[in-house]
Scaffold this motif. Structure first.
Motif, PDB file in Angstrom:
ATOM      1  N   LEU A 169       0.936  -1.211   0.128  1.00 48.07           N
ATOM      2  CA  LEU A 169       0.068   0.100   0.145  1.00 48.07           C
ATOM      3  C   LEU A 169       0.959   1.265   0.152  1.00 48.07           C
ATOM      4  O   LEU A 169       1.784   1.459   0.651  1.00 48.07           O
ATOM      5  CB  LEU A 169      -1.040   0.093   1.241  1.00 48.07           C
ATOM      6  N   HIS A 170       0.348   2.012  -0.711  1.00 47.36           N
ATOM      7  CA  HIS A 170       1.093   3.546  -1.007  1.00 47.36           C
ATOM      8  C   HIS A 170       1.128   4.097   0.493  1.00 47.36           C
ATOM      9  O   HIS A 170       2.007   4.927   0.826  1.00 47.36           O
ATOM     10  CB  HIS A 170       0.591   4.228  -2.010  1.00 47.36           C
ATOM     11  N   ARG A 171       0.241   3.985   1.361  1.00 49.67           N
ATOM     12  CA  ARG A 171      -0.208   4.821   2.798  1.00 49.67           C
ATOM     13  C   ARG A 171       0.856   4.131   3.676  1.00 49.67           C
ATOM     14  O   ARG A 171       0.853   4.794   4.718  1.00 49.67           O
ATOM     15  CB  ARG A 171      -1.576   4.562   2.994  1.00 49.67           C
ATOM     16  N   THR A 172       1.348   2.842   3.642  1.00 47.99           N
ATOM     17  CA  THR A 172       2.136   2.343   4.603  1.00 47.99           C
ATOM     18  C   THR A 172       3.222   2.861   5.155  1.00 47.99           C
ATOM     19  O   THR A 172       3.352   2.783   6.474  1.00 47.99           O
ATOM     20  CB  THR A 172       2.610   0.684   4.022  1.00 47.99           C
ATOM     21  N   GLU A 173       3.950   3.763   4.654  1.00 48.07           N
ATOM     22  CA  GLU A 173       5.251   4.384   5.168  1.00 48.07           C
ATOM     23  C   GLU A 173       4.779   5.472   6.425  1.00 48.07           C
ATOM     24  O   GLU A 173       4.951   5.479   7.257  1.00 48.07           O
ATOM     25  CB  GLU A 173       5.953   5.153   4.084  1.00 48.07           C
ATOM     26  N   GLY A 174       3.480   6.114   5.875  1.00 49.50           N
ATOM     27  CA  GLY A 174       3.005   7.040   7.024  1.00 49.50           C
ATOM     28  C   GLY A 174       2.394   6.112   8.161  1.00 49.50           C
ATOM     29  O   GLY A 174       2.501   6.555   9.242  1.00 49.50           O
ATOM     30  N   ASP A 175       1.681   5.106   7.771  1.00 48.23           N
ATOM     31  CA  ASP A 175       0.720   4.293   8.815  1.00 48.23           C
ATOM     32  C   ASP A 175       2.142   3.736   9.627  1.00 48.23           C
ATOM     33  O   ASP A 175       1.864   3.765  11.007  1.00 48.23           O
ATOM     34  CB  ASP A 175       0.327   3.098   8.268  1.00 48.23           C
ATOM     35  N   LEU A 176       3.447   3.443   9.247  1.00 45.17           N
ATOM     36  CA  LEU A 176       4.187   2.586   9.939  1.00 45.17           C
ATOM     37  C   LEU A 176       4.834   3.850  11.025  1.00 45.17           C
ATOM     38  O   LEU A 176       5.212   3.528  12.048  1.00 45.17           O
ATOM     39  CB  LEU A 176       5.436   2.160   9.178  1.00 45.17           C
ATOM     40  N   ARG A 177       5.032   4.956  10.586  1.00 45.37           N
ATOM     41  CA  ARG A 177       5.707   6.240  11.353  1.00 45.37           C
ATOM     42  C   ARG A 177       4.692   6.516  12.398  1.00 45.37           C
ATOM     43  O   ARG A 177       5.077   6.586  13.825  1.00 45.37           O
ATOM     44  CB  ARG A 177       5.919   7.263  10.498  1.00 45.37           C
ATOM     45  N   ASP A 178       3.312   6.685  12.136  1.00 42.69           N
ATOM     46  CA  ASP A 178       2.561   6.742  13.119  1.00 42.69           C
ATOM     47  C   ASP A 178       2.362   5.475  14.296  1.00 42.69           C
ATOM     48  O   ASP A 178       2.466   5.945  15.556  1.00 42.69           O
ATOM     49  CB  ASP A 178       0.977   6.896  12.692  1.00 42.69           C
ATOM     50  N   LEU A 179       2.377   4.489  13.793  1.00 44.55           N
ATOM     51  CA  LEU A 179       2.132   3.301  14.816  1.00 44.55           C
ATOM     52  C   LEU A 179       3.458   3.256  15.554  1.00 44.55           C
ATOM     53  O   LEU A 179       3.477   3.110  16.757  1.00 44.55           O
ATOM     54  CB  LEU A 179       2.162   2.053  13.804  1.00 44.55           C
ATOM     55  N   VAL A 180       4.868   3.310  15.031  1.00 42.85           N
ATOM     56  CA  VAL A 180       6.089   3.520  15.748  1.00 42.85           C
ATOM     57  C   VAL A 180       6.049   4.611  16.801  1.00 42.85           C
ATOM     58  O   VAL A 180       6.215   4.393  18.130  1.00 42.85           O
ATOM     59  CB  VAL A 180       6.885   3.498  15.069  1.00 42.85           C
ATOM     60  N   ALA A 181       5.502   5.702  16.389  1.00 38.13           N
ATOM     61  CA  ALA A 181       5.353   6.757  17.428  1.00 38.13           C
ATOM     62  C   ALA A 181       4.467   6.683  18.496  1.00 38.13           C
ATOM     63  O   ALA A 181       4.627   6.927  19.590  1.00 38.13           O
ATOM     64  CB  ALA A 181       4.889   8.265  16.738  1.00 38.13           C
ATOM     65  N   ASP A 182       3.385   5.817  18.145  1.00 30.34           N
ATOM     66  CA  ASP A 182       2.174   5.762  19.099  1.00 30.34           C
ATOM     67  C   ASP A 182       2.790   4.478  20.051  1.00 30.34           C
ATOM     68  O   ASP A 182       2.063   4.327  20.841  1.00 30.34           O
ATOM     69  CB  ASP A 182       1.023   5.291  18.300  1.00 30.34           C
ATOM     70  N   GLY A 183       4.035   4.081  19.758  1.00 35.00           N
ATOM     71  CA  GLY A 183       4.213   2.858  20.675  1.00 35.00           C
ATOM     72  C   GLY A 183       3.727   1.390  20.525  1.00 35.00           C
ATOM     73  O   GLY A 183       3.511   0.628  21.444  1.00 35.00           O
ATOM     74  N   ALA A 184       3.470   1.208  19.483  1.00 36.65           N
ATOM     75  CA  ALA A 184       2.855  -0.050  19.031  1.00 36.65           C
ATOM     76  C   ALA A 184       3.657  -1.240  19.365  1.00 36.65           C
ATOM     77  O   ALA A 184       4.860  -1.419  19.208  1.00 36.65           O
ATOM     78  CB  ALA A 184       2.414  -0.125  17.431  1.00 36.65           C
TER      79      ALA A 184
END
Ligand code: FDA
Length: 318
Positions: A169-184
């Motif tokens: 997915l093209h959106r994945t880079e942003g999703d990964l950064r948000d998840l990491v920042a959120d402490g997933a």
């Protein structure tokens, strides 16, 4: 899509064929290659057996895209029962769930309620000796936002929750950064299994493989580690696995900092090799009576499985 794969996708969707074969000896023999059993006790025995061979597991109750409240209730209850049975073992097991099996095919409210009941059941289990993690599978594009929101909601409720993210997915880079920042707690990276439009996803194999490694690099970065992320690389692609190991070694990540995950019954020699090298491997072990669509998809993914179908047919005559 190849003729072989589309034939098996058609078989997977056929309710009439499913109704017929789910009680048939020949088909049950085929299913046992890929499915842990028709109920939680059998699947948990399979997890114990795999654990003795150094392999962790991810349990999934079969049945996606369930719309009726009664069927959703049945799915959630089965998952909760499996979690309670797991509570009596000291196994390292993730519990893997599809949002559309716990209510999202009906409504967001029902989906969230189902997720919270499952999280509650996990929270009630004794902690000693086991890693308790709820892993959300990722379905087609319209469900991505719901699944990300569900992960955040479950994490807020105190349940360690991982999420599957699709590299295509093209959106994945942003999703990964948000998840990491959120402490997933954990991210399971897959290539992506659904036919998505080019505006949303890479569609060429070479592009998807490149994206997979780019995202794997981020998940193995010092930044992701410092925020407590545990990466899971779910793939049967030997070249991708070697490349991920290369990135981990360059980033000085230890073998215990991440794991590979594959489907039970798929590329078993590669699975054995990973374990023999002393690397962490988890196998996705589905269970339940709705095993026909899952089994047909696995067989359809690899034409070499034609031999398996023919030999099961032959043996069923004996
Ligand atoms: P790839 O397609 O690159 O193929 C590599 C090699 O593996 C080829 O040689 C191929 O023949 C072989 N291979 C692949 N499948 C095989 C099979 N059934 N039998 C024999 N050989 C086979 N997707 C998704 O969109 N959402 C999700 O939540 C998940 N969850 C998930 C969990 C786990 C544990 C796994 C392993 C995979 C998923 N997937 C998924 C599926 C994933 O997105 C992807 O479609 C498949 O894993 C296929 O891509 P690979 O990287 O494994 O192999």
């Amino acid at each position: 899509m190849s003729l072989w794969k589309s034939a098996f996708d058609g078989l997977a969707r056929s309710k009439a064929v499913a109704g017929f074969v789910q009680g048939n000896r020949f088909a049950q023999g085929l299913a046992s290659r890929f499915v842990g059993g028709d109920a939680a006790p059998a699947a948990i025995r399979k997890c114990v057996e795999l654990s003795a061979r150094g392999v962790a597991t991810s349990l999934n109750y079969l049945g996606e895209y369930v719309e009726s409240p009664a069927a959703i209730e049945e799915n959630v209850s089965q998952i909760v029962t499996a979690i309670r049975s797991l509570g009596q073992t000291a196994l390292d097991v993730h519990v893997s769930i599809y949002p559309t099996q716990i209510g999202y095919a009906h409504s967001g409210e029902l989906g969230e309620a189902g997720g919270l009941r499952i999280a509650q059941a996990l929270a009630e289990q004794p902690a000693a000796g086991r890693r308790k993690l709820l892993m959300l599978d990722m379905e087609d594009f319209p469900l991505v936002r719901h699944t990300l929101d569900l992960r955040a909601r479950l994490a807020q409720s105190g349940c360690p929750t991982g999420i599957t993210i699709q590299a295509y997915l093209h959106r994945t880079e942003g999703d990964l950064r948000d998840l990491v920042a959120d402490g997933a707690a954990a991210i399971r990276l897959v290539k992506g299994a659904f036919a998505e439009r080019p505006e949303r996803a890479w569609t060429r194999r070479s592009d998807i493989n490149r994206e997979y490694l780019r995202h794997a690099s981020y998940l193995l970065s010092a930044d992701a580690k410092s925020r407590g992320l545990y990466p899971v690389f779910a793939t049967h692609d030997a070249a991708t696995i070697r490349a991920v190991i290369g990135v981990a070694e360059r980033n000085r990540r230890s073998r215990d900092d991440y794991e590979f995950e594959m489907l039970y019954g798929v590329r078993t020699p590669l699975q054995r090799q990973i374990v023999a090298e002393g690397r962490r491997l988890r196998l996705y072990v589905p269970f339940g009576t709705e095993w026909w669509p899952y089994t047909m998809h696995r067989i359809g993914e690899n034409p070499a499985n034609a031999r398996m179908v023919l030999s099961a047919l032959w043996n069923s005559r004996q």
